[in-house]
Design a protein around this motif. Structure first.
Motif, short mmCIF file in Angstrom:
data_model
loop_
_atom_site.label_atom_id
_atom_site.label_comp_id
_atom_site.label_asym_id
_atom_site.label_seq_id
_atom_site.Cartn_x
_atom_site.Cartn_y
_atom_site.Cartn_z
N PHE A 1 -1.46 -3.64 14.82
CA PHE A 1 -2.20 -3.03 15.92
C PHE A 1 -3.17 -1.97 15.41
O PHE A 1 -4.35 -1.96 15.76
CB PHE A 1 -1.22 -2.41 16.92
CG PHE A 1 -1.88 -1.63 18.03
CD1 PHE A 1 -2.59 -2.28 19.03
CD2 PHE A 1 -1.79 -0.25 18.06
CE1 PHE A 1 -3.20 -1.56 20.05
CE2 PHE A 1 -2.39 0.48 19.07
CZ PHE A 1 -3.10 -0.18 20.07
N ALA A 2 -2.68 -1.08 14.54
CA ALA A 2 -3.52 -0.01 14.01
C ALA A 2 -4.60 -0.56 13.08
O ALA A 2 -5.72 -0.04 13.04
CB ALA A 2 -2.67 1.03 13.28
N GLN B 1 -10.50 -1.72 11.89
CA GLN B 1 -11.63 -2.64 11.78
C GLN B 1 -12.66 -2.39 12.87
O GLN B 1 -13.86 -2.44 12.64
CB GLN B 1 -11.12 -4.09 11.83
CG GLN B 1 -10.27 -4.49 10.65
CD GLN B 1 -10.99 -4.31 9.33
OE1 GLN B 1 -12.16 -4.65 9.19
NE2 GLN B 1 -10.30 -3.75 8.34
N SER B 2 -12.18 -2.10 14.08
CA SER B 2 -13.08 -1.83 15.20
C SER B 2 -13.90 -0.56 14.95
O SER B 2 -15.11 -0.53 15.18
CB SER B 2 -12.28 -1.69 16.49
OG SER B 2 -13.10 -1.29 17.57
N VAL B 3 -13.23 0.49 14.46
CA VAL B 3 -13.90 1.77 14.18
C VAL B 3 -14.95 1.58 13.09
O VAL B 3 -16.09 2.05 13.20
CB VAL B 3 -12.88 2.85 13.77
CG1 VAL B 3 -13.59 4.09 13.22
CG2 VAL B 3 -11.99 3.22 14.95
N LYS B 4 -14.59 0.86 12.03
CA LYS B 4 -15.53 0.64 10.93
C LYS B 4 -16.71 -0.20 11.38
O LYS B 4 -17.86 0.05 10.98
CB LYS B 4 -14.81 -0.02 9.75
CG LYS B 4 -13.86 0.91 9.03
CD LYS B 4 -13.23 0.22 7.81
CE LYS B 4 -12.36 1.20 7.03
NZ LYS B 4 -11.73 0.58 5.83
#
Length: 230
Positions: free
Chosen positions: A213-214, A219-222
């Motif tokens: 999950f984390a 990946q989304s933040v990057k």
């Protein structure tokens, strides 16, 4: 090896606990009650003055930077050769060199770490300054008992710790604000979200042990950052 430690504040007390039993430690603090309590708990010796500490030949200063300056000035006035190891983040090697007399040799050994986390058993990184060369080996020998030692520019720790602290505080403030915007106002929930969920995720990120999950969030933040940079 007989070593003096001046300052039994948060970091000084933690450092004393790590060194006690591994070296012949002598501690000193202006707060007599504090130093006597630490000495009893750790089974180490105490000194009554900085003059006594200078007699030991090697003294670690775990003090705020203004007090580091004052201690070195006192050591200047004592006719004894002494090696001073400073761990105060804000006291630079150049500053120490500028105020110390020839019989007072100074070197910095600075912690990339947090006193509370170290007290819980997390090993810090300590950057031992690369100069003066003649003091490096002995300083490394002492601080290898405490954590991972790297030889380099110890004054970089100021930047490292400032960036880490600032970004952590920004994250904590942002979490609190967003939770309140989403109708979460209970102080206990907010405290747990920051102190347990966020802090735990950051530790897992640093250790490379994030769950699925984390990892998706990473990946989304990057991806968002890469998109903004285009």
């Amino acid at each position: 090896m007989k070593i003096g430690l001046v300052g039994i504040g948060r970091m000084g007390r933690v450092l004393a606990g790590l060194l006690a039993g591994q070296v012949d430690l002598v501690i000193f603090d202006r707060n007599i009650e504090k130093v006597e309590k630490a000495a009893e708990e750790l089974s180490v010796s105490t000194a009554d003055s900085l003059e006594e500490m200078a007699e030991l030949g090697i003294v670690i200063l775990a003090l705020p930077d203004p007090e580091v300056v004052n201690c070195i000035k006192i050591f200047n006035s004592i006719n004894k050769n002494v090696i001073v190891i400073n761990i105060a983040t804000n006291a630079s090697q150049d500053m120490l060199n500028s105020i110390a007399d020839s019989h007072v040799k100074c070197i910095c050994a600075k912690f990339v770490g947090h006193a509370g986390e170290i007290a819980l058993g997390h090993s810090p990184v300590i950057i031992v300054n690369q100069f003066p060369v003649e003091l490096v080996a002995q300083t490394v020998e002492i601080f290898q008992l405490v954590g991972q030692v790297i030889i380099g520019k110890a004054d970089l720790v100021y930047t490292i710790n400032t960036v880490a602290a600032q970004k952590a505080i920004e994250a904590g403030v942002a979490i609190e604000e967003v939770l309140k915007q989403n109708g979460v106002s209970d102080p206990g929930i907010i405290k747990s979200a920051i102190g347990q969920v966020a802090a735990g995720v950051m530790k897992s990120y640093a250790d490379g042990t994030l769950g699925p999950f984390a990892r998706e969030i990473v990946q989304s933040v990057k991806h968002k950052k890469e998109t903004k940079s285009l």
